[in-house]
Design a protein around this motif. Structure first.
Motif, PDB file in Angstrom:
ATOM      1  N   UNK A 120       0.862  -1.182   0.000  1.00  0.00           N
ATOM      2  CA  UNK A 120       0.000   0.000   0.000  1.00  0.00           C
ATOM      3  C   UNK A 120       0.900   1.234   0.000  1.00  0.00           C
ATOM      4  N   UNK A 121       0.290   2.408  -0.149  1.00  0.00           N
ATOM      5  CA  UNK A 121       1.065   3.646  -0.195  1.00  0.00           C
ATOM      6  C   UNK A 121       1.704   3.968   1.148  1.00  0.00           C
ATOM      7  N   UNK A 122       1.105   3.479   2.216  1.00  0.00           N
ATOM      8  CA  UNK A 122       1.707   3.669   3.535  1.00  0.00           C
ATOM      9  C   UNK A 122       3.078   2.991   3.598  1.00  0.00           C
ATOM     10  N   UNK A 123       3.174   1.800   3.059  1.00  0.00           N
ATOM     11  CA  UNK A 123       4.454   1.089   3.028  1.00  0.00           C
ATOM     12  C   UNK A 123       5.469   1.833   2.166  1.00  0.00           C
ATOM     13  N   UNK A 124       5.003   2.438   1.081  1.00  0.00           N
ATOM     14  CA  UNK A 124       5.891   3.228   0.230  1.00  0.00           C
ATOM     15  C   UNK A 124       6.407   4.446   0.980  1.00  0.00           C
ATOM     16  N   UNK A 125       5.558   5.109   1.737  1.00  0.00           N
ATOM     17  CA  UNK A 125       5.995   6.267   2.517  1.00  0.00           C
ATOM     18  C   UNK A 125       7.060   5.865   3.529  1.00  0.00           C
ATOM     19  N   UNK A 126       6.873   4.736   4.169  1.00  0.00           N
ATOM     20  CA  UNK A 126       7.856   4.264   5.135  1.00  0.00           C
ATOM     21  C   UNK A 126       9.188   3.982   4.445  1.00  0.00           C
ATOM     22  N   UNK A 127       9.138   3.311   3.298  1.00  0.00           N
ATOM     23  CA  UNK A 127      10.356   2.991   2.555  1.00  0.00           C
ATOM     24  C   UNK A 127      11.057   4.269   2.093  1.00  0.00           C
ATOM     25  N   UNK A 163      -0.842  10.049  11.092  1.00  0.00           N
ATOM     26  CA  UNK A 163      -2.072   9.517  11.666  1.00  0.00           C
ATOM     27  C   UNK A 163      -1.807   8.679  12.901  1.00  0.00           C
ATOM     28  N   UNK A 164      -2.283   7.446  12.885  1.00  0.00           N
ATOM     29  CA  UNK A 164      -2.062   6.517  13.988  1.00  0.00           C
ATOM     30  C   UNK A 164      -0.945   5.517  13.669  1.00  0.00           C
ATOM     31  N   UNK A 165      -0.162   5.819  12.653  1.00  0.00           N
ATOM     32  CA  UNK A 165       0.887   4.888  12.241  1.00  0.00           C
ATOM     33  C   UNK A 165       2.025   4.844  13.250  1.00  0.00           C
ATOM     34  N   UNK A 166       2.207   3.700  13.862  1.00  0.00           N
ATOM     35  CA  UNK A 166       3.307   3.531  14.808  1.00  0.00           C
ATOM     36  C   UNK A 166       4.641   3.666  14.086  1.00  0.00           C
ATOM     37  N   UNK A 202       5.152  15.604   4.270  1.00  0.00           N
ATOM     38  CA  UNK A 202       4.295  14.462   3.951  1.00  0.00           C
ATOM     39  C   UNK A 202       4.277  13.467   5.099  1.00  0.00           C
ATOM     40  N   UNK A 203       5.415  13.285   5.733  1.00  0.00           N
ATOM     41  CA  UNK A 203       5.531  12.350   6.851  1.00  0.00           C
ATOM     42  C   UNK A 203       4.624  12.785   7.998  1.00  0.00           C
ATOM     43  N   UNK A 204       4.648  14.062   8.329  1.00  0.00           N
ATOM     44  CA  UNK A 204       3.816  14.574   9.414  1.00  0.00           C
ATOM     45  C   UNK A 204       2.343  14.595   9.037  1.00  0.00           C
ATOM     46  N   UNK A 205       2.053  14.904   7.775  1.00  0.00           N
ATOM     47  CA  UNK A 205       0.657  14.973   7.340  1.00  0.00           C
ATOM     48  C   UNK A 205       0.002  13.599   7.315  1.00  0.00           C
ATOM     49  N   UNK A 206       0.801  12.559   7.119  1.00  0.00           N
ATOM     50  CA  UNK A 206       0.249  11.218   6.937  1.00  0.00           C
ATOM     51  C   UNK A 206       0.511  10.281   8.110  1.00  0.00           C
TER      52      UNK A 206
END
Length: 209
Positions: A65-72, A124-127, A118-122
């Motif tokens: 998902x795009x969340x995984x892409x942001x982390x990478x 959310x509740x992502x640990x 983008x990191x701060x905007x997204x």
């Protein structure tokens, strides 16, 4: 009737496939970062795929998902920033250390401000994203402590912590953005402002015995 044993899969072919997949993954990460630099809008999967030159399916084959892409992408940026900082050891007199630290920090902010936003905007509740934001701030503090250890060593524990937190807030990404975007300061002018402010926050440099 004889049966033919299946041919062994060549390790070279497997390695080549893995290398191509890893390269595709890296290109997708770079496409995501390029889009962030061009627009404050969070890139869509379609936009990322188009910029990378792959299909949307290819994007989600490498990232669930795009969340995984942001982390990478964040991990990639942190590694690059850490490598660039590691090239400049904290040596020299007070003026030299101030200049080296501020210029390094300015280049990091210049390069990675869009990703930070983008990191701060997204987050959310992502640990995972919250942990990376915390890790980035801790890296900034550790580098600052190394750069200004002679001055910080003259303070007691409370004063040292207060000074560190004041400087960390001063050299935040958004502080750099305000100087560059809102007040129209050049890179050199923004660095000069930070140098002056940090110099005033730090205690006198102890004399070398």
């Amino acid at each position: 009737m004889t049966t033919t044993a299946p041919k062994a899969i060549s390790p070279v072919r497997i390695d080549g496939r893995r290398l191509r997949s890893a390269r595709t993954r890296q290109i997708i990460i770079e496409a995501y970062l390029l889009l962030l630099r061009e627009s404050p809008q969070i890139p869509t999967a379609a936009a990322i795929a188009t910029r990378a030159g792959y299909s949307i399916r290819s994007v989600f084959e490498r990232f669930p998902d795009l969340h995984s892409l942001r982390i990478a992408a964040t991990d990639h940026a942190m590694l690059q920033a850490a490598d660039s900082v590691a090239e400049r050891p904290p040596h020299g007199d007070r003026a030299a250390r101030l200049r080296i630290h501020v210029e390094m920090r300015g280049r990091v902010c210049e390069e990675w401000l869009p990703l930070w936003r983008a990191l701060n905007a997204n987050q959310g509740d992502s640990v995972e994203l919250k942990a990376r934001i915390h890790q980035i701030r801790e890296l900034v503090i550790r580098r600052m402590e190394a750069m200004y250890e002679p001055e910080l060593s003259t303070l007691d524990a409370i004063e040292r912590r207060q000074t560190i937190l004041a400087i960390e807030a001063l050299i935040d990404f958004e502080s750099w953005a305000r100087m560059r975007e809102f007040f129209g300061q050049s890179f050199e002018e923004a660095c000069a402002i930070w140098i002056l402010a940090i110099d005033r926050l730090l205690p006198p440099t102890p004399a070398v015995s």
